[in-house]
Scaffold this active site. Sequence first.
Site, PDB file in Angstrom:
ATOM      1  N   ALA A  73       0.847  -1.197   0.000  1.00 16.46           N
ATOM      2  CA  ALA A  73       0.000   0.000   0.000  1.00 16.46           C
ATOM      3  C   ALA A  73       0.880   1.244   0.000  1.00 16.46           C
ATOM      4  O   ALA A  73       2.037   1.190   0.434  1.00 16.46           O
ATOM      5  CB  ALA A  73      -0.881  -0.013   1.239  1.00 16.46           C
ATOM      6  N   GLY A 112       0.751  -5.165   1.063  1.00 16.26           N
ATOM      7  CA  GLY A 112      -0.386  -5.286   0.141  1.00 16.26           C
ATOM      8  C   GLY A 112       0.022  -5.911  -1.180  1.00 16.26           C
ATOM      9  O   GLY A 112      -0.807  -6.542  -1.851  1.00 16.26           O
ATOM     10  N   GLU A 115      -0.106  -9.508  -0.534  1.00 18.78           N
ATOM     11  CA  GLU A 115      -1.518  -9.878  -0.339  1.00 18.78           C
ATOM     12  C   GLU A 115      -2.228  -9.972  -1.699  1.00 18.78           C
ATOM     13  O   GLU A 115      -3.062 -10.839  -1.920  1.00 18.78           O
ATOM     14  CB  GLU A 115      -2.202  -8.852   0.563  1.00 18.78           C
ATOM     15  CG  GLU A 115      -1.675  -8.936   2.000  1.00 18.78           C
ATOM     16  CD  GLU A 115      -2.226  -7.837   2.882  1.00 18.78           C
ATOM     17  OE1 GLU A 115      -1.868  -6.671   2.648  1.00 18.78           O
ATOM     18  OE2 GLU A 115      -3.016  -8.143   3.783  1.00 18.78           O
ATOM     19  N   GLU A 135       3.961  -5.212   7.535  1.00 21.04           N
ATOM     20  CA  GLU A 135       3.073  -4.186   8.101  1.00 21.04           C
ATOM     21  C   GLU A 135       3.313  -3.947   9.581  1.00 21.04           C
ATOM     22  O   GLU A 135       3.162  -2.819  10.072  1.00 21.04           O
ATOM     23  CB  GLU A 135       1.601  -4.579   7.889  1.00 21.04           C
ATOM     24  CG  GLU A 135       1.101  -4.421   6.465  1.00 21.04           C
ATOM     25  CD  GLU A 135       1.333  -5.638   5.578  1.00 21.04           C
ATOM     26  OE1 GLU A 135       2.184  -6.473   5.938  1.00 21.04           O
ATOM     27  OE2 GLU A 135       0.679  -5.743   4.535  1.00 21.04           O
TER      28      GLU A 135
END
Length: 732
Positions: A73, A112, A115, A135
């Site tokens: 992200a 992310g 993910e 994270e």
Amino acid sequence: MSEVRSPVESDIMAHYSRAAGHIGLIRLANPPVNALSSAVRHDLCRALERASADTGAKAIVLCGENGLFCGGADILEFSKKTGGPALVPLINAIEAGEKPVVAAIEGVALGGGLEMALGCHYRIAHCQARLGLPEVMLGLLPGAGGTQRLPRLIGFPAALELITTGRHVSAEEALTLGLVDQVTDGDVQEAAVKFAQRVADEPLASRRLSTWKPPCPADLDTLLQGALGRLQSRARGALAPVACVHALQAATLPFAQGIEKEQELMATLFSSPQARAMQYCFFSQRIVGKWSLAGRANWKNTPVRTVHRAAVVGLGTMGRGITVTLVRAGIPTVAMEMDRGQLQAAQQAVTAMLEREATKQKRSLDSYLQLVQFTLERRHLQDVDLVIEAVYEDLALKKRLFSELCAVCRPDAILCTNTSGLDVDVIAGTTRRPEVVVGMHFFAPAHVMKLLEVVRGPRSSPVAVATVVHLGKLLGKVSVVVGNSPGFVGNRLLKPYMEQANFLLEEGATPEQVDGTLEEFGFAMGIFRMSDLSGLDVGWRVRRESGLTGPAVRPEESPRHRLGCRYCPLADLLCERGRLGQKTGQGWYLYEGPEGRKALPDPWLHGFLDEYRRQHALKPRRIDQQEVLERCLYALANEGFRVLEEGVAAGPEDIDTIYVLGYGWPAHMGGPMYHVATVGLSAVLTRLEHFHRAHPDVPQLQPSALLRHLVAQGSPPISKWRELVRVQRSQL
Ligand code: 3HC
Ligand code: NAI
């Protein structure tokens, strides 16, 4: 969609095109790390729609531009209000699609990014790629399905370890774990396209991780409890690792419920002060890399010399770790000692350390050993590009050694000293080439600690500084360029911190009370336990040499005052009694024996403190936790402001990075400067004024001019301090 996007092709951040053999190709294009910003998510949605509508494409390859899959992200957007499609439904849509999607991972797949790859039906990685869910290092948890899909794919224990540590794994390890389906040393996109052609007609149902049965190991509770215990002792008070465990626990539920729990926990973390502090640490570690020196030299415009061959002189505690660090980075290293006995001991120790590295990296010990040349002969230094001196902390010895190095090494060789606080310029002055001399201050254990203070003497050349910073990066360190002030930045700030802790003992506290408060704040180890670990004699030697204790002190001088300032002789008294810390089994605490690790409260020490206070007519008082924290931490930060005032550090981010990476300051509390900014500068100033009134003979409690100036300016946010403190005579 909440925003209007320009249709210009070069602006598009996820391109759709067609690769050979009926394969659709989506390429993320958001340099430098293809972070999943709102614009990228928007364009990715569009690209996925095009791919699924393209009747000529039977399968899809998802990759990133510029040799990198995706760094996760966009952290910069965390503090902004942004639109764009949310990541969780986007990843769910990839997974639910009717065409197989193959993630082609090169460079990194982090957070992310990984993910998203877990939402794909297959994953192929380049052999040099790194994968991870870091994270937790940002005060968060993998909040786009990572806590639910990863344990389904690789099992609970491995997922727990990866998510709670944030560790990156190599492609090879990822293959062993089952995290990727294939590893290639060739072109990963080509391999992924071929792979996609092969699986284009395979049924997809079994490739959707969200449909996999939740993992439910029989010993789950024990596993989780064990993890919680370990995490709480490693990062006391940190919320994110604990939330990671709870989110993982929810992976035993049906997927939708697990995701709900993950989202709920993520929402709490996302808005937490701890996440803000850790994200500040992340960006600080990048800001410090952008150093600049007085004049125009900076990280961008200064050439770097390649270090083909290095040398370490002095193979004690530090030299051994430094040698291992160089060898691990593939740099041929000359390792030099002063006599045969020391050399043999060092060779044995370094070999054992390299053996452990070899096992960890699954490499042969020989591949490391062939890079080290153990020697006693100076002539072996003739062809090295850089020398790191790590002999005893003795100025006369270092001066002698540097003048010898100058005679024997090539004129362009960079000469570094690992001194913890001696004047780098005085050392440089013994050479004919002071411009090649730089401080390279590693932290113990040198092969583990990530911090490197790069000390720029007034005559160090920009090229020498740039070369050392660059070498630091190759060694996996975060280099912070600092000025040549006694103790540089880290050890200079430690002095007032330690002094306050000692004064608190005089006033009625115990080491356990002070350490307990600091550990509750988040430090891995309180100051007294830390001193016992490093050895009380280290500071004692420095104080003797500077005339604060020992024979140089005039008999008429008060034991509790030096040069008109308050002085605490307690640590000296312990050293005089042979209590040097862990190494002698006694220090501020009692240990099971010499080299014992477990610190036990020591009734002798309590009696000794009582007797000391009686002798000096000090009336013990009850000291609360608040005072312990304020006295110790505000005194430390106050010295940080002085360091900024004098241009010894370029900004608060430099000081905070040094404290978080080198001195055990909890990352979830940002660092000392971040901490006082969070408390409020005006409140900190008031408390320092109060303490200074109560202890007028402690100059370090006198608020610094910069702190007063910032308060007078209305306490600007920490991000503005760097500009505001740009000093006239920077030492950098
Ligand atoms: N978002 C925004 N910017 C990022 C970023 C990210 N995820 N990752 C890196 N950057 C920026 C850096 O700030 C830096 O910017 P600058 O040039 O202006 O200073 C630039 O990219 C290059 O970064 P590095 O200097 O760190 O480059 P390296 O090559 O040394 O390392 C990296 C690259 C390994 C990707 C490293 O930057 C990194 O570890 N990034 C963070 C990865 C991460 O933590 N991802 C998780 C994000 S949170 C998330 O995904 C939540 C999800 O679960 C919902
Ligand atoms: P140490 O006492 O463990 O090792 C010093 C080594 O230097 C010894 O092995 C000695 O034989 C060798 N040596 C002495 N003179 C020599 C010479 N002329 N030629 C070759 N070798 C010689 O010391 P330590 O702890 O490793 O410290 C080394 C330096 O690193 C010091 O300047 C210290 O201040 C600094 N430092 C130490 C840290 C620590 O935690 N120990 C942390 C950061 C810096």
